[in-house]
Design an enzyme around this catalytic site. Structure first.
Site, PDB file in Angstrom:
ATOM      1  N   THR A 175       0.874  -1.173   0.000  1.00 21.19           N
ATOM      2  CA  THR A 175       0.000   0.000   0.000  1.00 21.19           C
ATOM      3  C   THR A 175       0.907   1.217   0.000  1.00 21.19           C
ATOM      4  O   THR A 175       1.592   1.475   0.995  1.00 21.19           O
ATOM      5  CB  THR A 175      -0.920   0.022   1.232  1.00 21.19           C
ATOM      6  N   LYS A 208       2.294  -3.888  14.354  1.00 22.58           N
ATOM      7  CA  LYS A 208       3.074  -4.724  13.427  1.00 22.58           C
ATOM      8  C   LYS A 208       3.962  -3.827  12.577  1.00 22.58           C
ATOM      9  O   LYS A 208       3.467  -2.919  11.892  1.00 22.58           O
ATOM     10  CB  LYS A 208       2.138  -5.535  12.532  1.00 22.58           C
ATOM     11  N   ASN A 237       7.059  -7.961   9.185  1.00 25.56           N
ATOM     12  CA  ASN A 237       6.268  -8.281   7.999  1.00 25.56           C
ATOM     13  C   ASN A 237       7.216  -8.751   6.883  1.00 25.56           C
ATOM     14  O   ASN A 237       8.365  -9.081   7.131  1.00 25.56           O
ATOM     15  CB  ASN A 237       5.462  -7.042   7.574  1.00 25.56           C
TER      16      ASN A 237
END
Length: 345
Positions: A175, A208, A237
């Site tokens: 994103t 996160k 991640n």
């Protein structure tokens, strides 16, 4: 053995189609109760009781369709999502690529999901089928949002009442601009807004973060997280870096997960452990495929671990098998429970 026989047929399918069929199968195939866990695996993190420390990472169950099935497969907790306020299709297909030679995956999904309102009634019904399993809900912002902080506030208000814990995900590389929320000022504003939105709810909030960070970023994130009373940090991640890879898909755009991420994710866990001084629980993610991998993260400072890509390559029994072997490793070293082993390396 059965999975090894089936894997060539599964891998002959396009990756996203195979994933969709897996979710459909878990929704329809009858499953027995969750396997019993050795008491040595039990742990308490952020006020929550986990029967074992092995969780399913978000991305597998994006729409919150099968967290109960994941618990019955042997996971101690399942984190669903990432869920955004509004439905979104994500990036153009194809957008998931197996790197078989590397036991890795590159994805550029882009938070594809049916939206929070779609998942709410389903997750309400599933709560009673989770048994002792812990439900995490991972929230994010819509790609075209004009106010991403407002999106996280909406997500907190929508999803926190159903979650055992809520994860604020600012670490996806798919994103555009999302990772900029890891900057100290933006992160402080975001977390303050989310914590304010929680109101009287006692749901723990986890954060996160990405593995692709500089040392100063790590210190800033720890400072902000602790000042905002974030209950745990999830490290980490997928990565936008490309270590030495064998597969022909190695140069694809997106986030890399699986075995090649192991070294980077482990180092980031150690960095966050050092920066935090053990004052905030850490959850280790990235390149975990065996009980030995999980144990290494725990001894490096993780209170819990998560996996996803490894299940693609090792099969659906991975959590149960890892739990059994992890219990043996803990006992061999004389630990009475997980908490005693955290950070001992």
């Amino acid at each position: 053995m059965l999975y090894n026989l089936a894997k060539p047929f599964i891998f002959a399918l396009e990756a996203e189609r195979a994933h969709g069929l897996t979710i459909a199968g878990l929704k329809t195939v009858p499953m027995g109760p969750a396997p019993k866990c050795d008491p040595v695996l039990a742990t308490r993190v952020a006020g929550l009781d986990f029967v074992n420390p092995i969780g399913m990472a978000p991305g597998f169950d994006k729409n919150g369709e099968v967290p109960d099935a994941l618990i019955r497969m042997g996971f101690g907790f399942a984190e669903v999502g990432t869920l955004t306020p509004l439905p979104q299709a994500g990036n153009p297909k194809p957008r998931i690529f197996r790197l078989v030679e590397d036991k890795a995956v590159i994805n550029r999904l882009g938070f594809n999901n049916k939206g929070q309102q779609d998942s709410l009634p389903r997750l309400k019904k599933m709560r009673g089928r989770m048994g002792k399993g812990v439900l995490g809900i991972n929230i994010g912002a819509n790609k075209d949002s004009t106010d991403r902080i407002a999106d996280y506030v909406i997500g907190a208000k929508n999803m926190a009442p159903l979650a055992d814990y809520l994860t604020v995900n600012i670490s996806s590389p798919n994103t555009p601009g999302l990772r900029a929320l890891q900057d100290k000022g933006a992160l402080a504003e975001l977390l303050a807004a989310v914590m304010d939105a929680m109101g009287e709810l006692k749901t723990p909030v986890f954060l996160k973060v990405a593995p692709d960070l500089e040392p100063a970023d790590i210190d800033d994130i720890v400072d902000v997280a602790m000042s905002q009373k974030i209950a745990a940090l999830i490290i980490s991640n997928t990565t936008i870096t490309r270590p030495d890879l064998k597969s022909s898909n190695r140069s694809g755009t997106g986030g890399l997960s699986g075995a090649p991420l192991k070294g980077l994710a482990l180092q980031r866990l150690k960095d966050f452990r050092k920066a935090s001084g053990g004052k905030i629980p850490l959850i280790g993610v990235g390149g975990i495929a065996t009980a030995e991998d999980a144990y290494e993260r725990i001894r490096a400072g993780a209170s819990l671990v998560q996996l996803y890509t490894a299940m693609i390559y090792e099969g659906p029994t991975i959590a149960a098998a890892m739990s059994c072997q992890l219990a043996k490793l803990l006992k061999q070293d004389g630990f009475a429970d997980i908490s005693e082993a955290v950070g001992t390396a």
